[in-house]
Motif scaffolding. Structure first.
Motif, PDB file in Angstrom:
ATOM      1  N   GLN A 182       0.834  -1.204   0.000  1.00 18.50           N
ATOM      2  CA  GLN A 182       0.000   0.000   0.000  1.00 18.50           C
ATOM      3  C   GLN A 182       0.869   1.254   0.000  1.00 18.50           C
ATOM      4  N   LEU A 183       1.944   1.225   0.771  1.00 17.09           N
ATOM      5  CA  LEU A 183       2.842   2.376   0.827  1.00 17.09           C
ATOM      6  C   LEU A 183       3.524   2.616  -0.514  1.00 17.09           C
ATOM      7  N   GLY A 203       0.877   3.838  -2.914  1.00 14.76           N
ATOM      8  CA  GLY A 203       0.492   5.187  -2.509  1.00 14.76           C
ATOM      9  C   GLY A 203       1.557   6.205  -2.859  1.00 14.76           C
ATOM     10  N   ASP A 221       1.432   6.867  -6.567  1.00 13.10           N
ATOM     11  CA  ASP A 221       0.291   7.718  -6.894  1.00 13.10           C
ATOM     12  C   ASP A 221       0.558   9.175  -6.518  1.00 13.10           C
ATOM     13  N   MET A 222       1.106   9.394  -5.336  1.00 10.05           N
ATOM     14  CA  MET A 222       1.375  10.776  -4.920  1.00 10.05           C
ATOM     15  C   MET A 222       2.456  11.416  -5.779  1.00 10.05           C
ATOM     16  N   THR A 269       6.150  15.588  -1.934  1.00 14.53           N
ATOM     17  CA  THR A 269       5.551  14.410  -1.311  1.00 14.53           C
ATOM     18  C   THR A 269       6.348  14.043  -0.065  1.00 14.53           C
ATOM     19  N   ILE A 293       2.379  10.263   2.494  1.00 10.83           N
ATOM     20  CA  ILE A 293       2.285   8.964   1.818  1.00 10.83           C
ATOM     21  C   ILE A 293       1.579   7.969   2.738  1.00 10.83           C
ATOM     22  N   HIS A 309      -2.078   8.859   2.871  1.00 10.15           N
ATOM     23  CA  HIS A 309      -2.702   8.554   1.581  1.00 10.15           C
ATOM     24  C   HIS A 309      -2.894   7.037   1.398  1.00 10.15           C
ATOM     25  N   ALA A 310      -1.912   6.271   1.862  1.00  8.41           N
ATOM     26  CA  ALA A 310      -1.969   4.809   1.723  1.00  8.41           C
ATOM     27  C   ALA A 310      -2.813   4.157   2.806  1.00  8.41           C
TER      28      ALA A 310
END
Length: 194
Positions: free
Chosen positions: A11-12, A15, A18-19, A28, A33, A36-37
């Motif tokens: 996920q990190l 994420g 994506d960021m 970022t 992060i 967001h994740a």
């Protein structure tokens, strides 16, 4: 035995990719992060003791591998099909995010270096771009294109697509990508048909 990746680590990485594709690397932070994740901040430092640069390097590789897997599948039908899928992917990312996201690989490539640790992120970006070029060139060679020409065409495809994505984000329209797609498809189709 293959080690399973814990969901929060993946996920990190996703994420971060994506960021970075939305904001760039310098804008970022690790804290953002994690938020967001949807993972605890402490897990970032557990999984990425090298900090932001380690996470960013893995995010770039993750994005690169995601595109490479798609290319591998689509290039089996030929270089024109691979090109269409490559450009359609970027078009979808642009339109589905309201032109807020582009390519995280390009994003890290164009930012000013903050420190020497950033060299690992740039090296990962260079590897990703080279990998995409290699995949496209190999497909072209398999369809009868001479190696030197295949390599040049592959570089043209990747560079034109990345540049078009940047233009589309600035202009808030897919016009540049659509024009590039039409010209590249025509070029590749005529080259393969020769």
């Amino acid at each position: 035995m293959t080690e399973l990746t814990p969901p929060s680590r993946q996920q990190l990485v996703a994420g971060a990719a994506d960021m970075i594709r939305r904001r760039g690397l310098n804008a970022t932070s690790i804290r953002e992060i994690a938020k967001h994740a949807g993972t605890p901040l402490g897990s970032t430092y557990h999984y990425f003791p090298g900090g932001k640069q380690q996470l960013a390097t893995e995010a770039v590789r993750f994005a690169g591998d995601t595109v490479a897997r798609m290319l591998d599948k689509k290039l089996r039908a030929g270089p024109v099909d691979g090109l269409r899928a490559f450009l359609a992917l970027w078009r979808d990312i642009l339109t589905s995010t309201g032109f807020q996201a582009g390519c995280p690989v390009l994003a890290v490539s164009v930012e000013e270096a903050a420190d020497d640790e950033r060299l690992a992120v740039l090296a990962a970006a260079a590897e990703v771009f080279s990998g995409w070029e290699t995949q496209l060139a190999e497909s072209l060679r398999q369809h009868g294109i001479e190696p030197a020409e295949a390599e040049q065409l592959a570089t043209l495809v990747v560079a034109a697509a990345e540049g078009a994505v940047a233009m589309c984000r600035a202009q808030r329209t897919t016009r540049a990508l659509d024009r590039v797609a039409a010209q590249l498809e025509s070029l590749l189709a005529s080259t393969v048909d020769r």
